[in-house]
Design a protein around this motif. Structure first.
Motif, PDB file in Angstrom:
ATOM      1  N   ALA A 109       0.795  -1.149   0.074  1.00  0.00           N
ATOM      2  CA  ALA A 109      -0.052  -0.196   0.141  1.00  0.00           C
ATOM      3  C   ALA A 109       0.868   1.143  -0.217  1.00  0.00           C
ATOM      4  O   ALA A 109       1.988   1.272   0.582  1.00  0.00           O
ATOM      5  CB  ALA A 109      -0.920  -0.081   1.348  1.00  0.00           C
ATOM      6  N   PRO A 110       0.561   2.326  -1.004  1.00  0.00           N
ATOM      7  CA  PRO A 110       1.431   3.660  -0.549  1.00  0.00           C
ATOM      8  C   PRO A 110       1.202   4.154   0.648  1.00  0.00           C
ATOM      9  O   PRO A 110       0.207   3.856   1.382  1.00  0.00           O
ATOM     10  CB  PRO A 110       0.435   4.308  -1.768  1.00  0.00           C
ATOM     11  CG  PRO A 110      -0.715   3.884  -1.866  1.00  0.00           C
ATOM     12  CD  PRO A 110      -0.616   2.435  -1.641  1.00  0.00           C
ATOM     13  N   VAL A 125       0.780   7.107   3.483  1.00  0.00           N
ATOM     14  CA  VAL A 125       0.196   8.378   3.816  1.00  0.00           C
ATOM     15  C   VAL A 125       1.140   9.504   3.789  1.00  0.00           C
ATOM     16  O   VAL A 125       2.004   9.444   4.745  1.00  0.00           O
ATOM     17  CB  VAL A 125      -0.781   8.185   4.782  1.00  0.00           C
ATOM     18  CG1 VAL A 125      -1.543   9.579   5.100  1.00  0.00           C
ATOM     19  CG2 VAL A 125      -1.892   7.145   4.686  1.00  0.00           C
ATOM     20  N   GLN A 129      -6.000  10.126   1.823  1.00  0.00           N
ATOM     21  CA  GLN A 129      -5.263   8.851   1.423  1.00  0.00           C
ATOM     22  C   GLN A 129      -5.482   7.760   2.484  1.00  0.00           C
ATOM     23  O   GLN A 129      -5.514   6.634   2.078  1.00  0.00           O
ATOM     24  CB  GLN A 129      -3.923   9.515   1.812  1.00  0.00           C
ATOM     25  CG  GLN A 129      -3.192  10.493   0.652  1.00  0.00           C
ATOM     26  CD  GLN A 129      -2.023  10.929   1.341  1.00  0.00           C
ATOM     27  OE1 GLN A 129      -1.078  10.437   1.151  1.00  0.00           O
ATOM     28  NE2 GLN A 129      -2.013  12.196   1.719  1.00  0.00           N
ATOM     29  N   THR A 130      -5.825   7.908   3.531  1.00  0.00           N
ATOM     30  CA  THR A 130      -5.909   6.916   4.554  1.00  0.00           C
ATOM     31  C   THR A 130      -7.382   6.095   4.153  1.00  0.00           C
ATOM     32  O   THR A 130      -7.401   4.786   4.250  1.00  0.00           O
ATOM     33  CB  THR A 130      -6.202   7.376   6.026  1.00  0.00           C
ATOM     34  OG1 THR A 130      -5.259   7.902   6.528  1.00  0.00           O
ATOM     35  CG2 THR A 130      -6.508   6.289   6.847  1.00  0.00           C
ATOM     36  N   VAL A 135      -6.340   3.887   1.062  1.00  0.00           N
ATOM     37  CA  VAL A 135      -5.415   2.934   1.321  1.00  0.00           C
ATOM     38  C   VAL A 135      -6.064   1.880   2.418  1.00  0.00           C
ATOM     39  O   VAL A 135      -5.955   0.736   2.015  1.00  0.00           O
ATOM     40  CB  VAL A 135      -4.064   3.302   2.741  1.00  0.00           C
ATOM     41  CG1 VAL A 135      -3.404   2.377   2.919  1.00  0.00           C
ATOM     42  CG2 VAL A 135      -3.173   4.119   1.531  1.00  0.00           C
ATOM     43  N   ASP A 136      -7.196   2.209   3.165  1.00  0.00           N
ATOM     44  CA  ASP A 136      -7.856   1.158   3.772  1.00  0.00           C
ATOM     45  C   ASP A 136      -8.815   0.283   2.921  1.00  0.00           C
ATOM     46  O   ASP A 136      -8.959  -0.924   3.148  1.00  0.00           O
ATOM     47  CB  ASP A 136      -8.819   1.861   4.711  1.00  0.00           C
ATOM     48  CG  ASP A 136      -8.233   2.451   5.853  1.00  0.00           C
ATOM     49  OD1 ASP A 136      -7.056   2.251   6.198  1.00  0.00           O
ATOM     50  OD2 ASP A 136      -8.741   3.302   6.732  1.00  0.00           O
ATOM     51  N   GLY A 173      -5.766  -0.218  -0.951  1.00  0.00           N
ATOM     52  CA  GLY A 173      -4.364  -0.172  -0.685  1.00  0.00           C
ATOM     53  C   GLY A 173      -3.681  -1.369  -1.278  1.00  0.00           C
ATOM     54  O   GLY A 173      -2.612  -1.392  -1.287  1.00  0.00           O
ATOM     55  N   ASP A 174      -4.425  -2.476  -1.513  1.00  0.00           N
ATOM     56  CA  ASP A 174      -3.971  -3.825  -1.869  1.00  0.00           C
ATOM     57  C   ASP A 174      -4.109  -3.770  -3.464  1.00  0.00           C
ATOM     58  O   ASP A 174      -3.614  -5.116  -4.125  1.00  0.00           O
ATOM     59  CB  ASP A 174      -4.563  -5.000  -1.446  1.00  0.00           C
ATOM     60  CG  ASP A 174      -5.994  -4.858  -1.671  1.00  0.00           C
ATOM     61  OD1 ASP A 174      -6.544  -4.247  -2.258  1.00  0.00           O
ATOM     62  OD2 ASP A 174      -6.624  -6.391  -1.407  1.00  0.00           O
ATOM     63  N   TYR A 227      -4.629   9.604  -8.110  1.00  0.00           N
ATOM     64  CA  TYR A 227      -3.694   8.351  -8.057  1.00  0.00           C
ATOM     65  C   TYR A 227      -3.475   7.884  -9.493  1.00  0.00           C
ATOM     66  O   TYR A 227      -4.289   8.142 -10.608  1.00  0.00           O
ATOM     67  CB  TYR A 227      -4.159   7.120  -7.392  1.00  0.00           C
ATOM     68  CG  TYR A 227      -4.108   7.452  -5.981  1.00  0.00           C
ATOM     69  CD1 TYR A 227      -3.219   6.745  -5.059  1.00  0.00           C
ATOM     70  CD2 TYR A 227      -5.172   8.174  -5.219  1.00  0.00           C
ATOM     71  CE1 TYR A 227      -3.159   7.006  -3.426  1.00  0.00           C
ATOM     72  CE2 TYR A 227      -5.244   8.628  -3.852  1.00  0.00           C
ATOM     73  CZ  TYR A 227      -4.250   7.698  -2.907  1.00  0.00           C
ATOM     74  OH  TYR A 227      -4.141   7.979  -1.884  1.00  0.00           O
TER      75      TYR A 227
END
Length: 255
Positions: free
Chosen positions: A82-83, A85, A99-100, A103-104, A107-108, A143
């Motif tokens: 995952a990138p 934050v 961003q969080t 990712v949550d 993120g995969d 992104y």
């Protein structure tokens, strides 16, 4: 930036990509290089429920979203990293929050790479100065995923923009589904002859407030072909746009 400006800007960017112009990453980075980005362990966020509205012009008719979800792995079969934050806009929490959330829920996704996060408002067709973020009426996180672009938009529609209240008002050709607290509207549209194709997912809440859009732009010659080449899972996209953390107060200057 209004929701209409959002789609117009994204349309122009993806069209320039077809014609050999600058990439999304290059365009967003232009003039913004040199800004200090600090990696952070987490991101601030609010547990407030999201109340959102959408305009009837947010989506362009045509196509349907993918229905299958496959585990996200890189070509070698290893789990995707995952990138991180990043603290991009000084003295702001919304940049890290967006961003969080990504990712949550996404993120995969293999090759998911942050391009930029920036504030904007109804008077800017693009980023506004970071120092003025307290007056922002929307926030956007861009992104790339290989050849695919992704843009998460969270913001307030301009006063007077019509609201989408139920599925009967959804644009022709779109898929509209009731969800807890509101509606989700999904569709795809060809940006330009020969591609790419833009897939838009919008969460429409039960109460007035922010609108949440996630736009995935995929290379392809038609909606059906591009749909089979989407890299974001539908479950991940839906979880992202309906995440209750995606909200922020309307600036005092706009009340």
């Amino acid at each position: 930036m209004t929701t209409e400006q959002l789609l117009r800007t994204h349309f122009d960017e993806t069209t320039r990509e077809v014609r050999g112009g600058p990439t999304l990453q290059a365009s967003l980075n232009a003039g913004r290089r040199g800004r200090r980005r600090t990696l952070v362990a987490g991101a601030a966020g609010s547990a407030l429920a999201v109340a959102v509205v959408a305009t009837t012009g947010v989506l362009v008719s045509g196509g349907s979203p993918p229905s299958a979800d496959a585990p996200a792995t890189d070509p070698a079969g290893a789990p995707a990293a995952a990138p991180a934050v990043e603290d991009i806009v000084a003295d702001a929490d919304l940049d890290e929050l967006l961003q969080t959330v990504v990712v949550d829920h996404l993120g995969d996704t293999p090759r998911l790479k942050l391009v930029d996060v920036f504030p904007s408002d109804w008077d800017h067709n693009g980023p506004m100065p970071d120092a003025d973020h307290a007056d922002a009426t929307d926030w956007q996180a861009a992104y790339t995923v290989g050849d695919t672009d992704m843009l998460l938009f969270v913001g307030y529609p301009m006063p007077g923009e019509p609201a989408l209240d139920n599925c009967s008002d959804a644009p022709d050709g779109s898929a509209c589904s009731p969800v807890a607290g509101g509606l989700v509207v999904e569709n795809g549209s060809l940006v330009a002859d020969g591609g790419p194709v833009r897939f838009t997912t919008t969460y429409v809440g039960a109460r007035p407030g922010v609108v949440v859009n996630l736009i995935e732009t995929v290379p392809g010659v038609d909606v059906e072909t591009a749909s089979s080449q989407r890299v974001l899972t539908r479950d991940g996209v839906l979880a992202t746009v309906t995440d209750p953390r995606l909200t922020f107060p309307l600036p005092k200057s706009r009340r």
